[in-house]
Design a protein around this motif. Structure first.
Motif, PDB file in Angstrom:
ATOM      1  N   SER A 128     -11.878 -19.488   3.896  1.00  0.00           N
ATOM      2  CA  SER A 128     -10.532 -19.399   3.319  1.00  0.00           C
ATOM      3  C   SER A 128     -10.589 -18.839   1.891  1.00  0.00           C
ATOM      4  O   SER A 128      -9.704 -18.101   1.481  1.00  0.00           O
ATOM      5  N   GLU A 129     -11.632 -19.180   1.132  1.00  0.00           N
ATOM      6  CA  GLU A 129     -11.782 -18.599  -0.217  1.00  0.00           C
ATOM      7  C   GLU A 129     -12.004 -17.095  -0.134  1.00  0.00           C
ATOM      8  O   GLU A 129     -11.450 -16.331  -0.910  1.00  0.00           O
ATOM      9  N   ARG A 130     -12.845 -16.669   0.831  1.00  0.00           N
ATOM     10  CA  ARG A 130     -13.094 -15.233   1.015  1.00  0.00           C
ATOM     11  C   ARG A 130     -11.810 -14.518   1.436  1.00  0.00           C
ATOM     12  O   ARG A 130     -11.499 -13.439   0.950  1.00  0.00           O
ATOM     13  N   ASP A 131     -11.067 -15.136   2.343  1.00  0.00           N
ATOM     14  CA  ASP A 131      -9.809 -14.540   2.802  1.00  0.00           C
ATOM     15  C   ASP A 131      -8.810 -14.432   1.655  1.00  0.00           C
ATOM     16  O   ASP A 131      -8.103 -13.440   1.526  1.00  0.00           O
ATOM     17  N   SER A 159      -7.232 -11.094   0.123  1.00  0.00           N
ATOM     18  CA  SER A 159      -5.779 -10.961   0.001  1.00  0.00           C
ATOM     19  C   SER A 159      -5.396 -10.525  -1.424  1.00  0.00           C
ATOM     20  O   SER A 159      -4.545  -9.660  -1.610  1.00  0.00           O
ATOM     21  N   PHE A 160      -6.036 -11.127  -2.429  1.00  0.00           N
ATOM     22  CA  PHE A 160      -5.773 -10.740  -3.824  1.00  0.00           C
ATOM     23  C   PHE A 160      -6.143  -9.282  -4.051  1.00  0.00           C
ATOM     24  O   PHE A 160      -5.404  -8.543  -4.686  1.00  0.00           O
ATOM     25  N   GLN A 161      -7.289  -8.851  -3.526  1.00  0.00           N
ATOM     26  CA  GLN A 161      -7.711  -7.460  -3.712  1.00  0.00           C
ATOM     27  C   GLN A 161      -6.734  -6.500  -3.045  1.00  0.00           C
ATOM     28  O   GLN A 161      -6.436  -5.431  -3.596  1.00  0.00           O
ATOM     29  N   SER A 182     -13.523  -4.267  -7.437  1.00  0.00           N
ATOM     30  CA  SER A 182     -12.627  -5.426  -7.356  1.00  0.00           C
ATOM     31  C   SER A 182     -11.948  -5.600  -8.705  1.00  0.00           C
ATOM     32  O   SER A 182     -12.556  -5.366  -9.748  1.00  0.00           O
ATOM     33  N   TRP A 183     -10.706  -6.043  -8.666  1.00  0.00           N
ATOM     34  CA  TRP A 183      -9.912  -6.211  -9.878  1.00  0.00           C
ATOM     35  C   TRP A 183      -9.474  -7.665 -10.007  1.00  0.00           C
ATOM     36  O   TRP A 183      -9.185  -8.319  -9.015  1.00  0.00           O
ATOM     37  N   THR A 184      -9.392  -8.146 -11.246  1.00  0.00           N
ATOM     38  CA  THR A 184      -8.891  -9.494 -11.505  1.00  0.00           C
ATOM     39  C   THR A 184      -7.398  -9.410 -11.858  1.00  0.00           C
ATOM     40  O   THR A 184      -6.913  -8.348 -12.272  1.00  0.00           O
ATOM     41  N   ARG A 198       0.512 -15.493 -11.512  1.00  0.00           N
ATOM     42  CA  ARG A 198      -0.146 -16.577 -10.762  1.00  0.00           C
ATOM     43  C   ARG A 198       0.194 -16.372  -9.297  1.00  0.00           C
ATOM     44  O   ARG A 198       1.364 -16.297  -8.939  1.00  0.00           O
ATOM     45  N   TYR A 199      -0.832 -16.284  -8.483  1.00  0.00           N
ATOM     46  CA  TYR A 199      -0.609 -16.083  -7.060  1.00  0.00           C
ATOM     47  C   TYR A 199      -0.698 -17.405  -6.326  1.00  0.00           C
ATOM     48  O   TYR A 199      -1.450 -18.292  -6.709  1.00  0.00           O
ATOM     49  N   THR A 200       0.059 -17.479  -5.258  1.00  0.00           N
ATOM     50  CA  THR A 200      -0.081 -18.614  -4.338  1.00  0.00           C
ATOM     51  C   THR A 200      -0.423 -18.053  -2.974  1.00  0.00           C
ATOM     52  O   THR A 200      -0.252 -16.864  -2.713  1.00  0.00           O
ATOM     53  N   GLU A 201      -0.871 -18.900  -2.117  1.00  0.00           N
ATOM     54  CA  GLU A 201      -1.247 -18.468  -0.765  1.00  0.00           C
ATOM     55  C   GLU A 201      -0.037 -17.954   0.001  1.00  0.00           C
ATOM     56  O   GLU A 201      -0.174 -17.200   0.948  1.00  0.00           O
TER      57      GLU A 201
END
Length: 148
Positions: free
Chosen positions: A5-8, A12-14, A77-79, A142-145
Motif C-alpha cells: 500500500s505504501e508503494r501504491d 499514485s503521488f508520482q 521522482s518528484w516530492t 497535502r494529499y490523502t488516499e
C-alpha cells in the motif's frame, strides 16, 4: 521494506506529480527553455522553479546544487515540495525575477560558452535579478488516499 500500500501510494503521488508537470508544460512560457528559448524543455531546476532544455540543464548541473537542483520532468521522482515550487514559479515569473534588469534588445547567446556565461551571470552572480525579490515559500499540498 515498504508495504504494497505504501508503494501504491507512492506510485499514485508520482502519477499526480506527472500530471501537474504536464499541465505546467502546456503554459506558453514553459513550452520553451527559460535560458535559451529551445522548444520543448524536458528538464527542470526545481529549487528555481524553471523548465530547461537538456543543454541548459547540463550547465545548471555544473553550477552546483547550492544554486540549481536539476531533475528530469519525466524520468525522476518528484516530492510535493518540488512540485509546489514549480507551480509557484514557472518560466514566466522566473524571467520577471532573474531577468528584471536585462538590457533592452538583449539577445540570448546560442554558443555553449556564451550560454554558460549568461546562466552563471543570471543565477550565480544574480546580475539581472529584481532588487526587491524575496524567494517564495510555496504551500505544499497535502494529499490523502481519497484524492483523484
Amino acid at each position: 521494506m515498504s508495504t504494497r500500500s505504501e508503494r501504491d501510494k507512492g506510485k499514485s503521488f508520482q502519477e499526480k506529480h506527472q500530471a501537474i508537470l504536464s499541465a505546467l508544460l502546456k503554459d506558453e512560457d514553459n513550452k520553451y527553455c527559460v535560458d535559451c528559448d529551445a522548444k520543448g524543455p524536458r528538464w527542470a531546476s526545481w529549487n528555481l522553479g524553471i523548465f530547461l532544455c537538456i543543454r541548459c540543464a547540463g550547465i545548471h548541473r555544473n553550477l552546483g546544487v547550492h544554486i540549481s537542483k536539476v531533475k528530469s520532468v519525466n524520468l525522476d521522482s518528484w516530492t510535493p515540495e518540488q512540485i509546489a515550487m514549480m507551480q509557484e514559479m514557472g518560466n514566466s515569473r522566473a524571467r520577471a525575477v532573474y531577468e528584471a534588469n536585462l538590457q533592452d534588445g538583449f539577445r540570448r547567446p546560442q554558443t555553449d560558452s556564451g550560454l554558460e556565461a549568461f546562466i552563471r551571470a543570471k543565477y550565480e552572480q544574480k546580475k539581472y535579478i529584481a532588487k526587491e525579490w524575496v524567494p517564495p515559500q510555496p504551500r505544499v499540498p497535502r494529499y490523502t488516499e481519497d484524492d483523484p
